[in-house]
Scaffold this motif. Structure first.
Motif, short mmCIF file in Angstrom:
data_model
loop_
_atom_site.label_atom_id
_atom_site.label_comp_id
_atom_site.label_asym_id
_atom_site.label_seq_id
_atom_site.Cartn_x
_atom_site.Cartn_y
_atom_site.Cartn_z
N PHE A 72 0.85 -1.19 0.00
CA PHE A 72 0.00 0.00 0.00
C PHE A 72 0.88 1.24 0.00
N ASN A 73 1.86 1.30 0.91
CA ASN A 73 2.76 2.45 0.98
C ASN A 73 3.53 2.65 -0.32
N GLU A 74 3.98 1.55 -0.89
CA GLU A 74 4.73 1.64 -2.14
C GLU A 74 3.87 2.21 -3.26
N MET A 75 2.63 1.75 -3.37
CA MET A 75 1.75 2.23 -4.43
C MET A 75 1.39 3.71 -4.23
N ILE A 76 1.19 4.11 -2.99
CA ILE A 76 0.92 5.54 -2.72
C ILE A 76 2.14 6.37 -3.12
N LEU A 77 3.33 5.96 -2.69
CA LEU A 77 4.54 6.72 -3.02
C LEU A 77 4.76 6.77 -4.52
N ARG A 78 4.61 5.65 -5.19
CA ARG A 78 4.80 5.64 -6.66
C ARG A 78 3.76 6.51 -7.36
N GLY A 79 2.52 6.48 -6.86
CA GLY A 79 1.46 7.27 -7.47
C GLY A 79 1.58 8.77 -7.23
N CYS A 80 2.26 9.13 -6.16
CA CYS A 80 2.43 10.55 -5.81
C CYS A 80 3.78 11.11 -6.26
N TRP A 81 4.65 10.25 -6.70
CA TRP A 81 6.02 10.61 -7.08
C TRP A 81 6.03 11.55 -8.28
N LEU A 82 6.76 12.66 -8.17
CA LEU A 82 6.94 13.56 -9.30
C LEU A 82 8.37 13.55 -9.80
N GLY A 83 9.33 13.41 -8.90
CA GLY A 83 10.73 13.34 -9.30
C GLY A 83 11.62 13.37 -8.08
N GLY A 84 12.84 12.89 -8.25
CA GLY A 84 13.79 12.92 -7.15
C GLY A 84 14.70 11.71 -7.16
N ASP A 85 15.37 11.52 -6.04
CA ASP A 85 16.35 10.44 -5.91
C ASP A 85 15.65 9.09 -5.89
N MET A 86 15.89 8.29 -6.90
CA MET A 86 15.23 6.99 -7.05
C MET A 86 15.56 6.01 -5.93
N GLU A 87 16.64 6.25 -5.22
CA GLU A 87 16.99 5.37 -4.10
C GLU A 87 15.88 5.31 -3.06
N ILE A 88 15.10 6.36 -2.95
CA ILE A 88 13.98 6.37 -2.00
C ILE A 88 12.99 5.26 -2.35
N LEU A 89 12.77 5.03 -3.62
CA LEU A 89 11.87 3.96 -4.07
C LEU A 89 12.54 2.60 -4.08
N GLU A 90 13.82 2.57 -4.37
CA GLU A 90 14.50 1.31 -4.65
C GLU A 90 15.26 0.72 -3.47
N ASN A 91 15.70 1.54 -2.53
CA ASN A 91 16.50 1.07 -1.39
C ASN A 91 15.59 0.93 -0.18
N ASP A 92 15.52 -0.27 0.38
CA ASP A 92 14.61 -0.54 1.50
C ASP A 92 14.84 0.38 2.69
N THR A 93 16.07 0.71 3.00
CA THR A 93 16.35 1.56 4.15
C THR A 93 15.69 2.93 3.99
N TYR A 94 15.82 3.53 2.82
CA TYR A 94 15.18 4.82 2.57
C TYR A 94 13.66 4.66 2.51
N PHE A 95 13.21 3.63 1.79
CA PHE A 95 11.76 3.44 1.63
C PHE A 95 11.06 3.26 2.98
N ILE A 96 11.60 2.41 3.82
CA ILE A 96 10.99 2.16 5.12
C ILE A 96 11.00 3.44 5.97
N SER A 97 12.06 4.21 5.85
CA SER A 97 12.15 5.47 6.60
C SER A 97 11.08 6.47 6.17
N VAL A 98 10.87 6.63 4.86
CA VAL A 98 9.88 7.60 4.40
C VAL A 98 8.45 7.07 4.52
N SER A 99 8.30 5.76 4.68
CA SER A 99 6.96 5.17 4.81
C SER A 99 6.16 5.79 5.95
#
Length: 105
Positions: A61-88
């Motif tokens: 759910f969090n991933e789909m919300i982030l991907r759907g709201c994403w406009l641009g930026g450092d792709m590591e936030i989407l691809e790296n679990d450490t960043y993704f879990i932190s921004v979740s």
């Protein structure tokens, strides 16, 4: 989700942010340590897709919300679990509601 070619936060210009604001309304900087991205609020389509995809998996759910709201930026936030879990922790703030009332007449 809007496809973007901006794969690094450093590539985002003030002009690009102004264009996104005009197209999507409020936009936000989502940041974790040395990585950042620009996101918009979730719309009905994004919320619907995330809800159906994430019925058994809250992280999906969090991933789909982030991907759907994403406009641009450092792709590591989407691809790296450490960043993704932190921004979740902040993703729920992209789903905003107004207060509604129901009155029997």
């Amino acid at each position: 989700m809007e496809k973007t070619k901006i794969a690094s936060y450093s590539e985002i210009t003030p002009e690009q942010i102004a264009e996104w604001k005009e197209r999507h309304g409020p936009v936000f900087k989502l940041e974790c340590e040395d990585k950042a991205c620009i996101v918009k609020l979730a719309d009905r389509k994004t919320l619907s897709f995330a809800s159906s995809s994430g019925t058994k998996d809250p992280m999906k759910f969090n991933e789909m919300i982030l991907r759907g709201c994403w406009l641009g930026g450092d792709m590591e936030i989407l691809e790296n679990d450490t960043y993704f879990i932190s921004v979740s922790q902040k993703i729920a703030e992209l789903v905003q509601f107004k207060t509604a009332t129901l009155e029997k007449l």
